[in-house]
Design a protein around this motif. Structure first.
Motif, PDB file in Angstrom:
ATOM      1  N   GLU A  89       0.845  -1.207   0.000  1.00  0.00           N
ATOM      2  CA  GLU A  89       0.000   0.000   0.000  1.00  0.00           C
ATOM      3  C   GLU A  89       0.877   1.253   0.000  1.00  0.00           C
ATOM      4  O   GLU A  89       0.607   2.205  -0.727  1.00  0.00           O
ATOM      5  CB  GLU A  89      -0.926  -0.024   1.226  1.00  0.00           C
ATOM      6  N   ARG A  90       1.928   1.255   0.835  1.00  0.00           N
ATOM      7  CA  ARG A  90       2.839   2.395   0.865  1.00  0.00           C
ATOM      8  C   ARG A  90       3.522   2.593  -0.485  1.00  0.00           C
ATOM      9  O   ARG A  90       3.639   3.719  -0.977  1.00  0.00           O
ATOM     10  CB  ARG A  90       3.916   2.177   1.937  1.00  0.00           C
ATOM     11  N   ARG A  91       3.949   1.492  -1.104  1.00  0.00           N
ATOM     12  CA  ARG A  91       4.616   1.557  -2.400  1.00  0.00           C
ATOM     13  C   ARG A  91       3.662   2.085  -3.474  1.00  0.00           C
ATOM     14  O   ARG A  91       4.037   2.892  -4.319  1.00  0.00           O
ATOM     15  CB  ARG A  91       5.140   0.170  -2.787  1.00  0.00           C
ATOM     16  N   ARG A  92       2.393   1.631  -3.428  1.00  0.00           N
ATOM     17  CA  ARG A  92       1.403   2.076  -4.405  1.00  0.00           C
ATOM     18  C   ARG A  92       1.141   3.569  -4.256  1.00  0.00           C
ATOM     19  O   ARG A  92       1.081   4.307  -5.243  1.00  0.00           O
ATOM     20  CB  ARG A  92       0.097   1.290  -4.228  1.00  0.00           C
ATOM     21  N   LYS A  93       1.021   4.034  -3.003  1.00  0.00           N
ATOM     22  CA  LYS A  93       0.805   5.467  -2.772  1.00  0.00           C
ATOM     23  C   LYS A  93       2.000   6.288  -3.249  1.00  0.00           C
ATOM     24  O   LYS A  93       1.830   7.367  -3.813  1.00  0.00           O
ATOM     25  CB  LYS A  93       0.542   5.723  -1.293  1.00  0.00           C
ATOM     26  N   ALA A  94       3.216   5.769  -3.025  1.00  0.00           N
ATOM     27  CA  ALA A  94       4.413   6.474  -3.481  1.00  0.00           C
ATOM     28  C   ALA A  94       4.450   6.551  -5.004  1.00  0.00           C
ATOM     29  O   ALA A  94       4.819   7.582  -5.573  1.00  0.00           O
ATOM     30  CB  ALA A  94       5.666   5.777  -2.955  1.00  0.00           C
ATOM     31  N   GLU A  95       4.053   5.470  -5.672  1.00  0.00           N
ATOM     32  CA  GLU A  95       4.013   5.478  -7.137  1.00  0.00           C
ATOM     33  C   GLU A  95       2.980   6.473  -7.649  1.00  0.00           C
ATOM     34  O   GLU A  95       3.223   7.189  -8.623  1.00  0.00           O
ATOM     35  CB  GLU A  95       3.705   4.083  -7.670  1.00  0.00           C
ATOM     36  N   LEU A  96       1.816   6.525  -6.988  1.00  0.00           N
ATOM     37  CA  LEU A  96       0.789   7.494  -7.389  1.00  0.00           C
ATOM     38  C   LEU A  96       1.279   8.926  -7.191  1.00  0.00           C
ATOM     39  O   LEU A  96       1.049   9.790  -8.040  1.00  0.00           O
ATOM     40  CB  LEU A  96      -0.498   7.261  -6.604  1.00  0.00           C
TER      41      LEU A  96
END
Length: 122
Positions: A89-96
């Motif tokens: 989830e953290r990685r996905r938010k960082a990518e967004l």
């Protein structure tokens, strides 16, 4: 009182020898039959062998990174799958956020180019 039956030592010896043969011989036979990585690679066609040898370091690095992440996840008090889900989830938010920043930067450049060219901004 009934007489005690004598111990059948021959039967016990057969059982112990058979058990030892299965316990030691089974894994030894499996190790003898299992091919090494080099033997597997030698059976590839030349093109696949070349690709495989080129990607060895990359695959090893990916595995090392995976093990490192698992070690980090295991330090937490939470279950590992919960920690993995949080990390994803953290990685996905960082990518967004990175995609949003990239889009904003692109828009800023586009506006700057319009100003330099003397065109009106939208």
């Amino acid at each position: 009182m009934a007489a005690k039956k004598p111990t059948n030592w021959r039967l016990w010896a057969k059982c112990l020898i058979g058990g030892a043969a299965v316990a030691v011989g089974g894994p030894a036979f499996t190790m003898w039959l299992t091919p090494t990585e080099e033997e597997l690679r030698s059976k590839y066609n030349p093109e696949l062998r070349k690709k495989s040898l080129e990607n060895v370091e990359e695959k090893q690095q990916e595995f090392d990174d995976f093990v490192t992440r698992l070690k980090e996840y295991s330090k937490s008090d939470k279950h590992i799958w919960i920690v993995v889900k949080e990390e994803e989830e953290r990685r996905r938010k960082a990518e967004l956020a990175a995609a949003k920043a990239s889009k904003q930067e692109t828009e800023t450049r586009r506006e700057e180019m319009r100003r330099e060219a003397g065109l009106e901004a939208k």
